[in-house]
Motif scaffolding. Structure first.
Motif, PDB file in Angstrom:
ATOM      1  N   MET A   1      13.083 -28.437  41.570  1.00 46.40           N
ATOM      2  CA  MET A   1      11.977 -28.310  39.990  1.00 46.40           C
ATOM      3  C   MET A   1      12.144 -27.934  39.487  1.00 46.40           C
ATOM      4  O   MET A   1      11.533 -28.066  38.791  1.00 46.40           O
ATOM      5  CB  MET A   1      10.813 -28.860  40.888  1.00 46.40           C
ATOM      6  CG  MET A   1       9.659 -27.310  41.747  1.00 46.40           C
ATOM      7  SD  MET A   1       8.816 -26.865  40.673  1.00 46.40           S
ATOM      8  CE  MET A   1       8.027 -25.345  40.996  1.00 46.40           C
ATOM      9  N   TRP A   2      12.260 -26.617  39.800  1.00 46.82           N
ATOM     10  CA  TRP A   2      12.750 -25.424  38.484  1.00 46.82           C
ATOM     11  C   TRP A   2      13.658 -25.797  37.700  1.00 46.82           C
ATOM     12  O   TRP A   2      13.701 -25.530  36.191  1.00 46.82           O
ATOM     13  CB  TRP A   2      12.775 -23.937  38.688  1.00 46.82           C
ATOM     14  CG  TRP A   2      11.323 -23.284  39.683  1.00 46.82           C
ATOM     15  CD1 TRP A   2      11.209 -23.809  40.690  1.00 46.82           C
ATOM     16  CD2 TRP A   2      10.909 -22.890  38.744  1.00 46.82           C
ATOM     17  NE1 TRP A   2      10.392 -22.054  41.001  1.00 46.82           N
ATOM     18  CE2 TRP A   2       9.577 -22.254  39.535  1.00 46.82           C
ATOM     19  CE3 TRP A   2      10.403 -22.773  37.026  1.00 46.82           C
ATOM     20  CZ2 TRP A   2       8.548 -21.709  39.687  1.00 46.82           C
ATOM     21  CZ3 TRP A   2       9.220 -21.834  36.624  1.00 46.82           C
ATOM     22  CH2 TRP A   2       8.288 -21.804  37.672  1.00 46.82           C
ATOM     23  N   TYR A   3      14.735 -26.355  38.304  1.00 53.50           N
ATOM     24  CA  TYR A   3      15.444 -27.235  36.563  1.00 53.50           C
ATOM     25  C   TYR A   3      15.392 -28.004  35.798  1.00 53.50           C
ATOM     26  O   TYR A   3      15.606 -28.140  34.820  1.00 53.50           O
ATOM     27  CB  TYR A   3      16.290 -27.871  37.762  1.00 53.50           C
ATOM     28  CG  TYR A   3      18.113 -28.362  36.728  1.00 53.50           C
ATOM     29  CD1 TYR A   3      18.603 -26.865  35.995  1.00 53.50           C
ATOM     30  CD2 TYR A   3      18.245 -29.486  36.251  1.00 53.50           C
ATOM     31  CE1 TYR A   3      20.140 -27.247  35.627  1.00 53.50           C
ATOM     32  CE2 TYR A   3      19.253 -29.554  35.759  1.00 53.50           C
ATOM     33  CZ  TYR A   3      20.062 -29.151  34.851  1.00 53.50           C
ATOM     34  OH  TYR A   3      20.909 -29.289  34.013  1.00 53.50           O
ATOM     35  N   ARG A   4      14.417 -28.701  36.340  1.00 54.97           N
ATOM     36  CA  ARG A   4      13.382 -29.250  35.347  1.00 54.97           C
ATOM     37  C   ARG A   4      12.821 -29.307  34.441  1.00 54.97           C
ATOM     38  O   ARG A   4      12.753 -29.337  33.552  1.00 54.97           O
ATOM     39  CB  ARG A   4      12.757 -31.072  36.370  1.00 54.97           C
ATOM     40  CG  ARG A   4      13.931 -31.986  37.005  1.00 54.97           C
ATOM     41  CD  ARG A   4      13.218 -32.865  37.723  1.00 54.97           C
ATOM     42  NE  ARG A   4      11.848 -32.495  39.032  1.00 54.97           N
ATOM     43  CZ  ARG A   4      12.385 -32.246  39.695  1.00 54.97           C
ATOM     44  NH1 ARG A   4      13.812 -32.752  40.252  1.00 54.97           N
ATOM     45  NH2 ARG A   4      11.709 -32.104  41.090  1.00 54.97           N
ATOM     46  N   ARG A   5      11.757 -27.996  35.383  1.00 55.49           N
ATOM     47  CA  ARG A   5      10.626 -27.449  34.367  1.00 55.49           C
ATOM     48  C   ARG A   5      11.446 -26.762  33.810  1.00 55.49           C
ATOM     49  O   ARG A   5      11.335 -26.982  32.092  1.00 55.49           O
ATOM     50  CB  ARG A   5      10.228 -26.541  35.243  1.00 55.49           C
ATOM     51  CG  ARG A   5       8.692 -26.366  34.706  1.00 55.49           C
ATOM     52  CD  ARG A   5       7.950 -25.294  35.866  1.00 55.49           C
ATOM     53  NE  ARG A   5       7.065 -24.593  35.619  1.00 55.49           N
ATOM     54  CZ  ARG A   5       6.130 -23.936  35.949  1.00 55.49           C
ATOM     55  NH1 ARG A   5       6.115 -23.778  37.220  1.00 55.49           N
ATOM     56  NH2 ARG A   5       5.080 -22.766  35.403  1.00 55.49           N
ATOM     57  N   LEU A   6      12.498 -25.889  33.898  1.00 56.18           N
ATOM     58  CA  LEU A   6      12.534 -24.917  32.408  1.00 56.18           C
ATOM     59  C   LEU A   6      13.887 -26.083  31.717  1.00 56.18           C
ATOM     60  O   LEU A   6      13.590 -25.567  30.439  1.00 56.18           O
ATOM     61  CB  LEU A   6      13.944 -24.345  33.621  1.00 56.18           C
ATOM     62  CG  LEU A   6      13.288 -23.210  34.167  1.00 56.18           C
ATOM     63  CD1 LEU A   6      14.483 -21.875  34.579  1.00 56.18           C
ATOM     64  CD2 LEU A   6      12.738 -22.162  33.482  1.00 56.18           C
TER      65      LEU A   6
END
Length: 67
Positions: free
Chosen positions: A10-15
């Protein structure tokens, strides 16, 4: 950081949407892998406590064998 990114996709999408959240990402990764300052202090405290216990155990063993 890569391992955290792989484990928390989910951090990949958020970043990718908000690159300014990188500092939050770094902080979260440190807490996840227990590399934050409070975690390091706790590790040091546990190590000192273990060493103290070992020293007291060796002292009691040497007193018992000396008697």
């Amino acid at each position: 950081m890569r391992n955290f990114l792989r484990q928390q996709p989910m951090w990949y999408r958020r970043l990718s949407r908000n690159p300014q959240d990188f500092t939050v990402f770094e902080t979260e990764a440190k807490y996840f892998f227990k590399k934050s300052i409070p975690d390091r202090v706790l590790q040091l405290s546990n190590s000192v406590q273990m060493a103290s216990m070992m020293v007291s155990m060796f002292q009691s063993m040497s007193m018992n064998s000396g008697s």
